[in-house]
Design a protein around this motif. Structure first.
Motif, PDB file in Angstrom:
ATOM      1  N   HIS A  50      -9.100   2.280  -2.220  1.00 30.40           N
ATOM      2  CA  HIS A  50      -7.975   2.545  -3.118  1.00 30.40           C
ATOM      3  C   HIS A  50      -8.333   2.180  -4.561  1.00 30.40           C
ATOM      4  O   HIS A  50      -9.068   1.202  -4.795  1.00 30.40           O
ATOM      5  CB  HIS A  50      -6.758   1.731  -2.671  1.00 30.40           C
ATOM      6  CG  HIS A  50      -5.463   2.237  -3.189  1.00 30.40           C
ATOM      7  ND1 HIS A  50      -4.986   1.907  -4.450  1.00 30.40           N
ATOM      8  CD2 HIS A  50      -4.524   3.055  -2.640  1.00 30.40           C
ATOM      9  CE1 HIS A  50      -3.819   2.479  -4.638  1.00 30.40           C
ATOM     10  NE2 HIS A  50      -3.513   3.190  -3.562  1.00 30.40           N
ATOM     11  N   HIS A 102       0.838  -1.203   0.000  1.00 32.44           N
ATOM     12  CA  HIS A 102       0.000   0.000   0.000  1.00 32.44           C
ATOM     13  C   HIS A 102       0.871   1.251   0.000  1.00 32.44           C
ATOM     14  O   HIS A 102       0.661   2.193  -0.785  1.00 32.44           O
ATOM     15  CB  HIS A 102      -0.922  -0.033   1.218  1.00 32.44           C
ATOM     16  CG  HIS A 102      -2.027   0.954   1.162  1.00 32.44           C
ATOM     17  ND1 HIS A 102      -3.138   0.873   1.979  1.00 32.44           N
ATOM     18  CD2 HIS A 102      -2.216   2.061   0.397  1.00 32.44           C
ATOM     19  CE1 HIS A 102      -3.949   1.884   1.710  1.00 32.44           C
ATOM     20  NE2 HIS A 102      -3.415   2.618   0.761  1.00 32.44           N
ATOM     21  N   SER A 103       1.865   1.279   0.862  1.00 32.10           N
ATOM     22  CA  SER A 103       2.759   2.424   0.961  1.00 32.10           C
ATOM     23  C   SER A 103       3.547   2.625  -0.330  1.00 32.10           C
ATOM     24  O   SER A 103       3.740   3.761  -0.796  1.00 32.10           O
ATOM     25  CB  SER A 103       3.718   2.239   2.143  1.00 32.10           C
ATOM     26  OG  SER A 103       4.593   3.323   2.275  1.00 32.10           O
ATOM     27  N   LEU A 114      -4.398  -4.629  -3.720  1.00 34.55           N
ATOM     28  CA  LEU A 114      -4.060  -4.379  -2.321  1.00 34.55           C
ATOM     29  C   LEU A 114      -4.638  -5.452  -1.411  1.00 34.55           C
ATOM     30  O   LEU A 114      -3.959  -5.983  -0.533  1.00 34.55           O
ATOM     31  CB  LEU A 114      -4.573  -3.006  -1.895  1.00 34.55           C
ATOM     32  CG  LEU A 114      -3.594  -1.837  -2.028  1.00 34.55           C
ATOM     33  CD1 LEU A 114      -4.230  -0.554  -1.516  1.00 34.55           C
ATOM     34  CD2 LEU A 114      -2.320  -2.124  -1.258  1.00 34.55           C
ATOM     35  N   ARG A 171      -7.742  -1.493  -5.471  1.00 28.71           N
ATOM     36  CA  ARG A 171      -8.230  -2.214  -4.302  1.00 28.71           C
ATOM     37  C   ARG A 171      -7.986  -3.720  -4.397  1.00 28.71           C
ATOM     38  O   ARG A 171      -7.556  -4.345  -3.430  1.00 28.71           O
ATOM     39  CB  ARG A 171      -9.726  -1.941  -4.127  1.00 28.71           C
ATOM     40  CG  ARG A 171     -10.370  -2.689  -2.975  1.00 28.71           C
ATOM     41  CD  ARG A 171     -11.834  -2.348  -2.854  1.00 28.71           C
ATOM     42  NE  ARG A 171     -12.569  -2.738  -4.065  1.00 28.71           N
ATOM     43  CZ  ARG A 171     -13.867  -2.492  -4.257  1.00 28.71           C
ATOM     44  NH1 ARG A 171     -14.541  -1.830  -3.341  1.00 28.71           N
ATOM     45  NH2 ARG A 171     -14.450  -2.884  -5.357  1.00 28.71           N
ATOM     46  N   ASP A 198       1.377   4.183  -3.056  1.00 30.04           N
ATOM     47  CA  ASP A 198       1.081   5.595  -2.851  1.00 30.04           C
ATOM     48  C   ASP A 198       2.321   6.477  -2.961  1.00 30.04           C
ATOM     49  O   ASP A 198       2.210   7.705  -2.965  1.00 30.04           O
ATOM     50  CB  ASP A 198       0.423   5.802  -1.480  1.00 30.04           C
ATOM     51  CG  ASP A 198      -0.983   5.223  -1.431  1.00 30.04           C
ATOM     52  OD1 ASP A 198      -1.544   4.955  -2.512  1.00 30.04           O
ATOM     53  OD2 ASP A 198      -1.513   5.036  -0.314  1.00 30.04           O
ATOM     54  N   TYR A 226      -2.765  -8.020   1.151  1.00 31.67           N
ATOM     55  CA  TYR A 226      -3.107  -8.157   2.576  1.00 31.67           C
ATOM     56  C   TYR A 226      -3.370  -9.628   2.908  1.00 31.67           C
ATOM     57  O   TYR A 226      -2.865 -10.153   3.908  1.00 31.67           O
ATOM     58  CB  TYR A 226      -4.349  -7.336   2.908  1.00 31.67           C
ATOM     59  CG  TYR A 226      -4.085  -5.909   3.295  1.00 31.67           C
ATOM     60  CD1 TYR A 226      -4.014  -5.522   4.636  1.00 31.67           C
ATOM     61  CD2 TYR A 226      -3.912  -4.913   2.331  1.00 31.67           C
ATOM     62  CE1 TYR A 226      -3.780  -4.203   5.007  1.00 31.67           C
ATOM     63  CE2 TYR A 226      -3.675  -3.594   2.687  1.00 31.67           C
ATOM     64  CZ  TYR A 226      -3.611  -3.247   4.023  1.00 31.67           C
ATOM     65  OH  TYR A 226      -3.374  -1.946   4.382  1.00 31.67           O
ATOM     66  N   ALA A 283      -7.516   0.913   2.196  1.00 32.90           N
ATOM     67  CA  ALA A 283      -7.276  -0.072   1.134  1.00 32.90           C
ATOM     68  C   ALA A 283      -8.554  -0.371   0.359  1.00 32.90           C
ATOM     69  O   ALA A 283      -8.528  -0.557  -0.862  1.00 32.90           O
ATOM     70  CB  ALA A 283      -6.704  -1.358   1.737  1.00 32.90           C
TER      71      ALA A 283
END
Length: 215
Positions: free
Chosen positions: A168, A44-45, A174, A171, A48, A178, A165
């Motif tokens: 996003h 995720h980081s 992501l 999605r 972005d 996860y 998330a």
């Protein structure tokens, strides 16, 4: 421990998980396992970050950034002081006293409960400042070095932001990361925490009760 009549064949430091035997795997393997668990937030980081994964790596290896962090009292508290002191107290010092009385399995689950109760003031503070709802807030030792590093890493990452998330643009990717992180964590959990990697673990036990002098 002397007052409680606990027998042990190791020094207090060894019982608290401060020892050299198995130090390298104790530092690397638990941290690796924790990073696997945080695969979703890490992806995720990176998504972005305008520079992508490469930018994340460069940022992590940036010496100037680390120098600024070391000079920040809040960063030192969250990433160094809190992990070291809390793990020494709630894991290093507490487990040698709990294990003789409750057994290792119960002690593993009891120590985090004490840790959690000791942090309830954070929830009360956040509620007092009206920063988040209670629901959001609640969502939120062979070797002590492993827990310290994992604790520091978790402090740096915070709780996984599932809500973000779900909103996003990417999605699906992501959520897949996860879920993959969680599944790989469960697969590797018992393998990477096998005592074989960490050397003989010092243990202590309650002394046998003294025979009564009265018959």
């Amino acid at each position: 421990m002397q007052w409680a009549d606990v027998n042990n064949d190791a020094s207090v430091w060894e019982l608290m998980g401060v020892r050299l035997e198995g130090l390298v795997p104790a530092a690397v393997l638990p941290l690796l396992l924790t990073m696997v668990f945080y695969l979703g937030p890490l992806v995720h980081s990176a998504m972005d970050n305008p520079a992508g994964f490469t930018g994340e790596v460069q940022s992590a290896l940036d010496v100037r950034s680390w120098m600024l962090c070391v000079g920040d009292a809040v960063w030192l508290r969250n990433q160094v002081v809190a992990p070291v002191t809390e793990e020494l107290v709630f894991r290093g010092a507490m487990l040698p006293m709990l294990v003789p009385c409750t057994g290792p399995t119960a002690a593993i689950f009891m120590a985090p409960l004490f840790f959690g109760v000791a942090h309830l003031h954070h929830i009360m503070e956040q509620r007092r400042l009206n920063q988040d709802s209670l629901g959001v807030l609640l969502g939120v030792s062979g070797h002590v070095v492993g827990p310290v590093l994992c604790h520091s890493f978790c402090n740096s990452q915070g709780l996984p932001d599932i809500r973000s998330a779900l909103r996003h643009p990417q999605r699906s990717a992501l959520l897949f990361s996860y879920l993959t992180g969680l599944l790989v964590f469960l697969v590797l959990l018992f393998t990477l925490t096998d005592p074989f990697f960490y050397g003989a673990i010092p243990v202590c036990s309650l002394a046998a009760p003294a025979a009564s002098a009265c018959y």
